[in-house]
Design an enzyme around this catalytic site. Structure first.
Site, PDB file in Angstrom:
ATOM      1  N   ASP A  58       0.865  -1.188   0.000  1.00  0.00           N
ATOM      2  CA  ASP A  58       0.000   0.000   0.000  1.00  0.00           C
ATOM      3  C   ASP A  58       0.898   1.235   0.000  1.00  0.00           C
ATOM      4  O   ASP A  58       0.729   2.149   0.793  1.00  0.00           O
ATOM      5  CB  ASP A  58      -0.948  -0.022   1.213  1.00  0.00           C
ATOM      6  CG  ASP A  58      -1.949   1.138   1.173  1.00  0.00           C
ATOM      7  OD1 ASP A  58      -2.051   1.800   0.118  1.00  0.00           O
ATOM      8  OD2 ASP A  58      -2.609   1.383   2.200  1.00  0.00           O
ATOM      9  N   ASP A 198      -2.218   9.375   9.839  1.00  0.00           N
ATOM     10  CA  ASP A 198      -3.039   8.611   8.900  1.00  0.00           C
ATOM     11  C   ASP A 198      -4.202   7.902   9.598  1.00  0.00           C
ATOM     12  O   ASP A 198      -4.038   7.342  10.685  1.00  0.00           O
ATOM     13  CB  ASP A 198      -2.114   7.553   8.251  1.00  0.00           C
ATOM     14  CG  ASP A 198      -2.811   6.744   7.179  1.00  0.00           C
ATOM     15  OD1 ASP A 198      -3.215   7.347   6.174  1.00  0.00           O
ATOM     16  OD2 ASP A 198      -2.942   5.512   7.341  1.00  0.00           O
ATOM     17  N   GLU A 240      -5.878  12.997   9.479  1.00  0.00           N
ATOM     18  CA  GLU A 240      -6.661  12.506   8.347  1.00  0.00           C
ATOM     19  C   GLU A 240      -7.877  11.754   8.882  1.00  0.00           C
ATOM     20  O   GLU A 240      -7.797  10.576   9.219  1.00  0.00           O
ATOM     21  CB  GLU A 240      -5.848  11.555   7.460  1.00  0.00           C
ATOM     22  CG  GLU A 240      -6.593  11.234   6.185  1.00  0.00           C
ATOM     23  CD  GLU A 240      -6.542   9.780   5.731  1.00  0.00           C
ATOM     24  OE1 GLU A 240      -6.969   9.514   4.585  1.00  0.00           O
ATOM     25  OE2 GLU A 240      -6.113   8.908   6.493  1.00  0.00           O
ATOM     26  N   HIS A 305      -3.121  11.729  -3.073  1.00  0.00           N
ATOM     27  CA  HIS A 305      -2.595  10.482  -3.615  1.00  0.00           C
ATOM     28  C   HIS A 305      -3.644   9.372  -3.655  1.00  0.00           C
ATOM     29  O   HIS A 305      -3.385   8.298  -4.180  1.00  0.00           O
ATOM     30  CB  HIS A 305      -1.402  10.037  -2.774  1.00  0.00           C
ATOM     31  CG  HIS A 305      -1.806   9.723  -1.357  1.00  0.00           C
ATOM     32  ND1 HIS A 305      -2.195  10.714  -0.469  1.00  0.00           N
ATOM     33  CD2 HIS A 305      -1.921   8.550  -0.689  1.00  0.00           C
ATOM     34  CE1 HIS A 305      -2.511  10.152   0.695  1.00  0.00           C
ATOM     35  NE2 HIS A 305      -2.357   8.841   0.590  1.00  0.00           N
ATOM     36  N   ASP A 306      -4.795   9.582  -3.036  1.00  0.00           N
ATOM     37  CA  ASP A 306      -5.856   8.572  -3.026  1.00  0.00           C
ATOM     38  C   ASP A 306      -6.871   8.875  -4.120  1.00  0.00           C
ATOM     39  O   ASP A 306      -6.765   9.882  -4.814  1.00  0.00           O
ATOM     40  CB  ASP A 306      -6.546   8.555  -1.660  1.00  0.00           C
ATOM     41  CG  ASP A 306      -5.650   7.955  -0.579  1.00  0.00           C
ATOM     42  OD1 ASP A 306      -4.887   7.014  -0.893  1.00  0.00           O
ATOM     43  OD2 ASP A 306      -5.716   8.432   0.572  1.00  0.00           O
TER      44      ASP A 306
END
Ligand code: BGC
Length: 530
Positions: A58, A198, A240, A305-306
């Site tokens: 990931d 995160d 996040e 980035h997602d």
């Protein structure tokens, strides 16, 4: 004012940015060569995606050791020199810290799955069956069918909110909490200015809940903040939490959890407003957003980035967004859209600039995503979210100037299509062309930074206007800034609020503007009122 309130953040993936040692993967040495560029652009704080040792299933959000650097990216010494070079240029750097889970290759998990009574078994969440926590949603919907995975060796299930190769840590275990605080201090001592933390909503699990935003999670985050505030004053924690405003607000606590949180719900609504030529979705969500503590700030963004997440919109709006922005099913992923900004805007520079203008003038600290400042494209043929993580396009030369290796060694192919390909879209060409997107973004950055009112000013909408006009004041005691945006493909005339003279902040030498202004299709203006 806090340093972060008027800062410009820039998110970059080390592997994709610049390859310093010619192995086809970006690294710290490559990043160091690009710091002058970032400084020139006006970036104040770099946010690095995870660079720790990892099997990269990931892209590094699966950490196999919290205390090192993935050898592909460099060594600890490289990290230290890079941080020094960043600080020398007056910039800051934060890094991702993945607190919720590890890689299944982390020694804690390798040990944990050895036997039911191994020393680190209780670092993870185990169950003899997969019945618990049924109300927790599955996040990686396109890949995973359950949040439980069966471990053959010990005959039990372990809990994971993301890929099965990312077992969740057990935050009920005080050793896990203590270890995480130690990890954070290790990296702060190495010179970081803070973290993007995160996936924070998922730290604890409790039966009968959706296992998100639990009071225990907030308890741990307060502990984290306390350590950071006491030992590293001036550092920033950016959370996040992909949540609705009412669930996001508690992550600021009483100025004792995160300094900053991403405002996830506003992001898709900027796209929605443009698609529908109607400001109401943006106005509604910001009106529903409660005030935040005095030292807190929202972080706002257009892309990252997602996938462009559509979790925080209604089912109806999600369908609309998919149909409008991702007509090809390949462009969809989980509950989102795996495309970059420029292709979403059909490469129309007017629309790309308009989106940036909203980002820079609405409340919140702008977080840019590498490559969007030049309008890079994406590659939906690549797996998962990799299509928005392709090599940065520096020059029209081989490998887009990203690496000197043979193209077959690149970690991912460079974008090479006629519209978005590196021969056309690259930093070098755009630096040479005065009206390029890059120059416009740079100008917006420097103008925004010269106007602290944009960091602190109160938001007041101009609401007696047609739906396609997204216009608002930002005000502080004694100062007024007016932002005007035309969301439509037709020009319109606007009567400016009377009683002021207006100066164009991009062109302060020009004659003051009096009462009427024509906004071209997708036009925007930034005005100071006196
Ligand atoms: C990151 C993703 C990552 C996930 C699991 C996120 O929210 O942004 O890229 O896959 O956390 O760590």
């Amino acid at each position: 004012m806090n340093w972060y309130s008027n800062a410009i953040f820039y998110e970059l993936y080390l592997r994709a940015y610049a390859d310093g040692n010619g192995d086809g993967h970006g690294d710290f040495a490559g990043l160091r060569q690009k710091l002058d560029y970032l400084q020139w652009l006006g970036v104040d704080c770099i946010w690095l995606l995870p660079y720790y040792p990892s099997p990269l299933r990931d892209d590094g959000y699966d950490i196999a050791s919290f205390f090192g650097i993935n050898p592909t990216f460099g060594f600890l010494e490289d990290f230290r020199i890079t941080v020094e070079e960043i600080h020398r240029r007056g910039m800051r750097i934060i890094a991702d810290m993945v607190v919720n889970h590890t890689s299944d290759q982390h020694p804690w998990f390798i040990e944990a799955r050895r036997s039911k009574d191994s020393a680190t078994r209780d670092y993870y969440v185990w169950s003899p069956n997969d019945d618990l926590y049924r109300e927790a949603r599955i996040i990686f919907l396109d890949t995973e069918t359950s949040n439980w995975a069966y471990d053959e060796h010990t005959g039990e299930y372990y809990w994971h909110r993301f890929y099965r190769s990312q077992p969740d840590l057990n935050y009920d275990n005080p050793k896990v909490r203590a270890a995480m605080l130690e990890i954070v201090q290790f990296w702060m001592d190495m010179g970081l200015d803070g973290f993007r933390v995160d996936a924070v909503p998922y730290l604890f699990e409790r039966e009968g809940t959706n296992c998100e935003n639990l009071p225990e999670t907030h308890g741990f985050l307060r502990e984290l903040r306390q350590v950071v505030d006491e030992r590293y004053p001036g550092a920033v924690l950016l959370g996040e939490a992909n949540q609705w405003p009412q669930d996001l607000i508690p992550y600021f606590g009483d100025d004792d959890e995160f300094h900053m949180c991403f405002h996830f719900p506003v992001m898709p609504r900027l796209y929605m407003a443009l698609a529908r030529q109607d400001r109401s979705s943006v106005v509604d969500i910001l009106e529903q957003t409660p005030p935040i503590p005095p030292n807190a700030q929202w972080a706002t963004f257009l892309r990252n980035h997602d996938e462009l997440t559509l979790e925080m919109v209604t089912e109806e709006d999600r369908q609309f967004m998919w149909e409008y922005y991702a007509p090809d099913p390949k462009q969809r992923l989980n509950l989102g859209i795996r495309r970059r900004l420029a292709p979403l805007m059909e490469n129309d520079q007017r629309k790309i600039e308009l989106m940036h203008s909203m980002l820079f003038t609405l409340p919140g600290v702008p977080v840019l995503y590498y490559g969007d400042e030049i309008g890079m494209g994406d590659n939906v043929e690549l797996f998962d979210r990799n299509g928005v993580r392709t090599p940065m396009q520096w020059t029209p030369g081989e490998n887009a100037g990203f690496s000197q290796t043979h193209p077959s060694n690149l970690y991912a192919p460079v974008i090479n299509d006629p519209i978005y390909g590196y021969k056309t879209v690259n930093v070098l060409n755009q630096q040479a062309a005065r009206d390029s997107l890059l120059h416009r973004v740079r100008q917006m950055i420097s103008t925004r930074k010269s106007l602290p009112i944009l960091a602190q000013g109160r938001l007041e909408w101009l609401d007696e206007l047609p739906p396609e006009a997204l216009c608002f004041w930002r005000t502080t005691v004694g100062e007024r800034f007016l932002a005007l945006h035309n969301l439509s493909d037709e020009p319109f005339d606007l009567y400016l609020p009377p009683g002021y003279t207006y100066t164009d902040t991009f062109n302060p030498e020009a004659d003051p503007i009096d009462h009427t202004i024509t906004l071209p299709a997708y036009g925007y203006r930034w005005l100071m009122a006196e």
